[in-house]
Design a protein around this motif. Sequence first.
Motif, PDB file in Angstrom:
ATOM      1  N   ASN A 182       0.875  -1.173   0.000  1.00 12.07           N
ATOM      2  CA  ASN A 182       0.000   0.000   0.000  1.00 12.07           C
ATOM      3  C   ASN A 182       0.910   1.220   0.000  1.00 12.07           C
ATOM      4  N   VAL A 183       0.986   1.891  -1.124  1.00 15.58           N
ATOM      5  CA  VAL A 183       1.942   2.983  -1.303  1.00 15.58           C
ATOM      6  C   VAL A 183       1.209   4.208  -1.829  1.00 15.58           C
ATOM      7  N   LYS A 184       1.327   5.308  -1.103  1.00 12.57           N
ATOM      8  CA  LYS A 184       0.624   6.534  -1.469  1.00 12.57           C
ATOM      9  C   LYS A 184       1.366   7.342  -2.529  1.00 12.57           C
ATOM     10  N   GLY A 185       2.668   7.570  -2.357  1.00 12.92           N
ATOM     11  CA  GLY A 185       3.397   8.442  -3.254  1.00 12.92           C
ATOM     12  C   GLY A 185       3.055   9.898  -2.979  1.00 12.92           C
ATOM     13  N   PRO A 186       3.561  10.827  -3.762  1.00  8.51           N
ATOM     14  CA  PRO A 186       4.417  10.632  -4.923  1.00  8.51           C
ATOM     15  C   PRO A 186       5.889  10.452  -4.545  1.00  8.51           C
ATOM     16  N   LEU A 187       6.708  10.109  -5.539  1.00  6.58           N
ATOM     17  CA  LEU A 187       8.145  10.015  -5.345  1.00  6.58           C
ATOM     18  C   LEU A 187       8.737  11.424  -5.329  1.00  6.58           C
ATOM     19  N   ASN A 188       9.738  11.619  -4.499  1.00 13.13           N
ATOM     20  CA  ASN A 188      10.302  12.966  -4.377  1.00 13.13           C
ATOM     21  C   ASN A 188      11.520  13.176  -5.275  1.00 13.13           C
ATOM     22  N   ILE A 189      11.389  12.778  -6.532  1.00 13.39           N
ATOM     23  CA  ILE A 189      12.406  13.072  -7.540  1.00 13.39           C
ATOM     24  C   ILE A 189      11.737  12.979  -8.910  1.00 13.39           C
ATOM     25  N   ALA A 190      12.138  13.875  -9.804  1.00 12.90           N
ATOM     26  CA  ALA A 190      11.529  13.949 -11.135  1.00 12.90           C
ATOM     27  C   ALA A 190      11.945  12.778 -12.023  1.00 12.90           C
ATOM     28  N   ARG A 191      11.261  12.634 -13.148  1.00 11.20           N
ATOM     29  CA  ARG A 191      11.680  11.664 -14.165  1.00 11.20           C
ATOM     30  C   ARG A 191      13.003  12.113 -14.778  1.00 11.20           C
ATOM     31  N   SER A 192      13.754  11.129 -15.265  1.00 13.23           N
ATOM     32  CA  SER A 192      15.081  11.413 -15.820  1.00 13.23           C
ATOM     33  C   SER A 192      14.999  11.655 -17.326  1.00 13.23           C
ATOM     34  N   THR A 193      16.160  11.870 -17.918  1.00 11.47           N
ATOM     35  CA  THR A 193      16.263  12.098 -19.362  1.00 11.47           C
ATOM     36  C   THR A 193      15.657  10.957 -20.166  1.00 11.47           C
ATOM     37  N   GLN A 194      15.838   9.698 -19.698  1.00  5.00           N
ATOM     38  CA  GLN A 194      15.284   8.565 -20.446  1.00  5.00           C
ATOM     39  C   GLN A 194      13.906   8.156 -19.942  1.00  5.00           C
ATOM     40  N   GLY A 195      13.327   8.933 -19.052  1.00  2.27           N
ATOM     41  CA  GLY A 195      11.972   8.670 -18.573  1.00  2.27           C
ATOM     42  C   GLY A 195      11.946   7.752 -17.383  1.00  2.27           C
ATOM     43  N   GLN A 196      12.393   6.520 -17.561  1.00  2.00           N
ATOM     44  CA  GLN A 196      12.499   5.536 -16.490  1.00  2.00           C
ATOM     45  C   GLN A 196      13.732   4.675 -16.732  1.00  2.00           C
ATOM     46  N   PRO A 197      14.365   4.175 -15.655  1.00  2.00           N
ATOM     47  CA  PRO A 197      15.434   3.193 -15.847  1.00  2.00           C
ATOM     48  C   PRO A 197      14.936   1.986 -16.637  1.00  2.00           C
ATOM     49  N   VAL A 198      15.832   1.374 -17.375  1.00  2.00           N
ATOM     50  CA  VAL A 198      15.504   0.179 -18.149  1.00  2.00           C
ATOM     51  C   VAL A 198      15.271  -0.992 -17.195  1.00  2.00           C
ATOM     52  N   ILE A 199      14.240  -1.785 -17.473  1.00  2.00           N
ATOM     53  CA  ILE A 199      13.920  -2.953 -16.654  1.00  2.00           C
ATOM     54  C   ILE A 199      14.601  -4.190 -17.239  1.00  2.00           C
ATOM     55  N   ILE A 200      15.390  -4.853 -16.404  1.00  2.00           N
ATOM     56  CA  ILE A 200      16.130  -6.060 -16.783  1.00  2.00           C
ATOM     57  C   ILE A 200      15.599  -7.219 -15.941  1.00  2.00           C
ATOM     58  N   GLN A 201      15.630  -8.418 -16.494  1.00  2.00           N
ATOM     59  CA  GLN A 201      15.184  -9.580 -15.730  1.00  2.00           C
ATOM     60  C   GLN A 201      15.899 -10.829 -16.215  1.00  2.00           C
ATOM     61  N   ALA A 202      15.900 -11.888 -15.408  1.00  2.00           N
ATOM     62  CA  ALA A 202      16.585 -13.117 -15.810  1.00  2.00           C
ATOM     63  C   ALA A 202      15.764 -14.378 -15.552  1.00  2.00           C
ATOM     64  N   GLY A 203      14.585 -14.263 -15.019  1.00  2.00           N
ATOM     65  CA  GLY A 203      13.790 -15.453 -14.707  1.00  2.00           C
ATOM     66  C   GLY A 203      13.319 -16.178 -15.952  1.00  2.00           C
ATOM     67  N   ALA A 204      13.438 -17.511 -15.962  1.00  2.00           N
ATOM     68  CA  ALA A 204      13.018 -18.308 -17.119  1.00  2.00           C
ATOM     69  C   ALA A 204      11.906 -19.286 -16.785  1.00  2.00           C
ATOM     70  N   SER A 205      11.468 -19.330 -15.516  1.00  2.00           N
ATOM     71  CA  SER A 205      10.328 -20.165 -15.141  1.00  2.00           C
ATOM     72  C   SER A 205       9.056 -19.573 -15.747  1.00  2.00           C
ATOM     73  N   VAL A 206       7.950 -20.265 -15.621  1.00  2.00           N
ATOM     74  CA  VAL A 206       6.681 -19.752 -16.166  1.00  2.00           C
ATOM     75  C   VAL A 206       6.318 -18.400 -15.550  1.00  2.00           C
ATOM     76  N   PRO A 207       6.341 -18.261 -14.195  1.00  2.00           N
ATOM     77  CA  PRO A 207       6.073 -16.928 -13.636  1.00  2.00           C
ATOM     78  C   PRO A 207       7.125 -15.898 -14.042  1.00  2.00           C
ATOM     79  N   GLY A 208       8.376 -16.324 -14.163  1.00  2.00           N
ATOM     80  CA  GLY A 208       9.435 -15.418 -14.570  1.00  2.00           C
ATOM     81  C   GLY A 208       9.234 -14.918 -15.990  1.00  2.00           C
ATOM     82  N   GLN A 209       8.821 -15.805 -16.885  1.00  2.00           N
ATOM     83  CA  GLN A 209       8.566 -15.399 -18.263  1.00  2.00           C
ATOM     84  C   GLN A 209       7.384 -14.443 -18.351  1.00  2.00           C
ATOM     85  N   ARG A 210       6.368 -14.679 -17.539  1.00  2.00           N
ATOM     86  CA  ARG A 210       5.221 -13.769 -17.552  1.00  2.00           C
ATOM     87  C   ARG A 210       5.637 -12.373 -17.105  1.00  2.00           C
ATOM     88  N   LEU A 211       6.402 -12.295 -16.030  1.00  2.00           N
ATOM     89  CA  LEU A 211       6.873 -11.000 -15.542  1.00  2.00           C
ATOM     90  C   LEU A 211       7.728 -10.315 -16.601  1.00  2.00           C
TER      91      LEU A 211
END
Length: 446
Positions: A199-228
């Motif tokens: 349960n998170v109210k926000g907002p975050l106390n820092i603006a968006r960056s030049t690229q908007g958001q950091p790139v999301i990286i992942q390594a899970g290969a299971s069924v739930p990992g692939q869905r994520l």
Amino acid sequence: MSNKRQIKLAAYLIGTGMHVSSWRHPSVNPNASIDVKSLLLHAQLAEKGKFDLAFIADSLAINHESHPQILNRFDPIVLMTALAAATEKIGIGATASTTYSEPYVLARQFASVDHISNGRAGWNVVTTADATGQTALNFSREKHWDHDQRYEKAEEFVDVVQGLWDSWEDDAFVYNKGSGQFFDRSKLHEINFKGDYFNVKGPLNIARSTQGQPVIIQAGASVPGQRLAARTAEVVFTHWDSLEESKKFYHTLKSQLKDFNREEDELHILHGISPIIGATEEEALEKYQELQALIDPFESLKFVSGYMGNVDFSKYSLDTPAKDVVFPAVNSIQSQFNEMKTIIDKEDLTVGDLYARFFGAARRDGFIGTPHKVANEMEKWFTEKAADGFMIQFPLLPRDLEEFVNLVIPILQEKGLFRLDYEGETLRDHLGLKKPENRHSVKTSV
């Protein structure tokens, strides 16, 4: 920016190298995992080679049965900041856990590094593999959560973080000295997230960056990992045993993107390799054998144990058939355990064979040889769509990174498979990923 599909490259920064006995090599500083000068040098070498990304892994507990470099390492967020200051173009990615972190803190940390690096940050989303249960005990928990529950929480965690990253529309801060208006209140948004785990109210106390958001990286290969990954990831790290298995995974994961209204080029799959370069095949083999000679067989088996249910291999002789080993169920990296167990069941391996058979830095494969051999093998995997690029886990640092940059990169460039120079400023620019629209700006414009 070129529209031609090109290889993506990430450099795995781990002290003296990925080989379990790299720290024993006479050319290295065994303390390199906490020698910031060494780590900065490695990132700068990767930047010289025009790599997309320098990557920092992490663990939240000391597992005595794992890679020695894991026992003594920096906090990755702190190290990311140092790497950002020492480089200009290369992306900087690091691991952070959704099981043992708070989304507001993590969102703020990665947004901060994204600003400090001028839009070059990436977050490797992990649920934490913890074969021994030590991590849970470090966080006031009696046991590590089950695999599927960890991924359920991760789904919410990523949603909260990305929501917080959109707290401010891109033009929210007006800085009008004349009127005294610092920001436009209509462009500030609370997340007000309510879920099963957060349960998170926000907002975050820092603006968006030049690229908007950091790139999301992942390594899970299971069924739930692939869905994520199909829903949220922009880079996925994999390590499969063969070209055909990699091609199968590539197709399986890419085909799931349409379920989330995403295109194939919105996610890059990077296969893990550990190249060793020699002017001749014989020279490359000598370098490989030199590292293998440093291995203490039972110490290397401790590394295998971390992926195989924390098995006590000291009870077995090295010539024991691997099929005779009793492997318990795992609550760790299930996809890797399943693949390793399948290979053990099919192949005539002994206990002493396991480390060299399973881990790239100790395997003889198509990525050990002359520069042209390595480049040709990379081209094959890329053109046959077994991967969009490679997570390179150099066996010995900085030697193998330096030789790859000086000898293999030029061949890939001559083939037209890799950039001659950076064509943008941000990690998203390097990867050919669009800057994500702020969700609130999109709603306003509709």
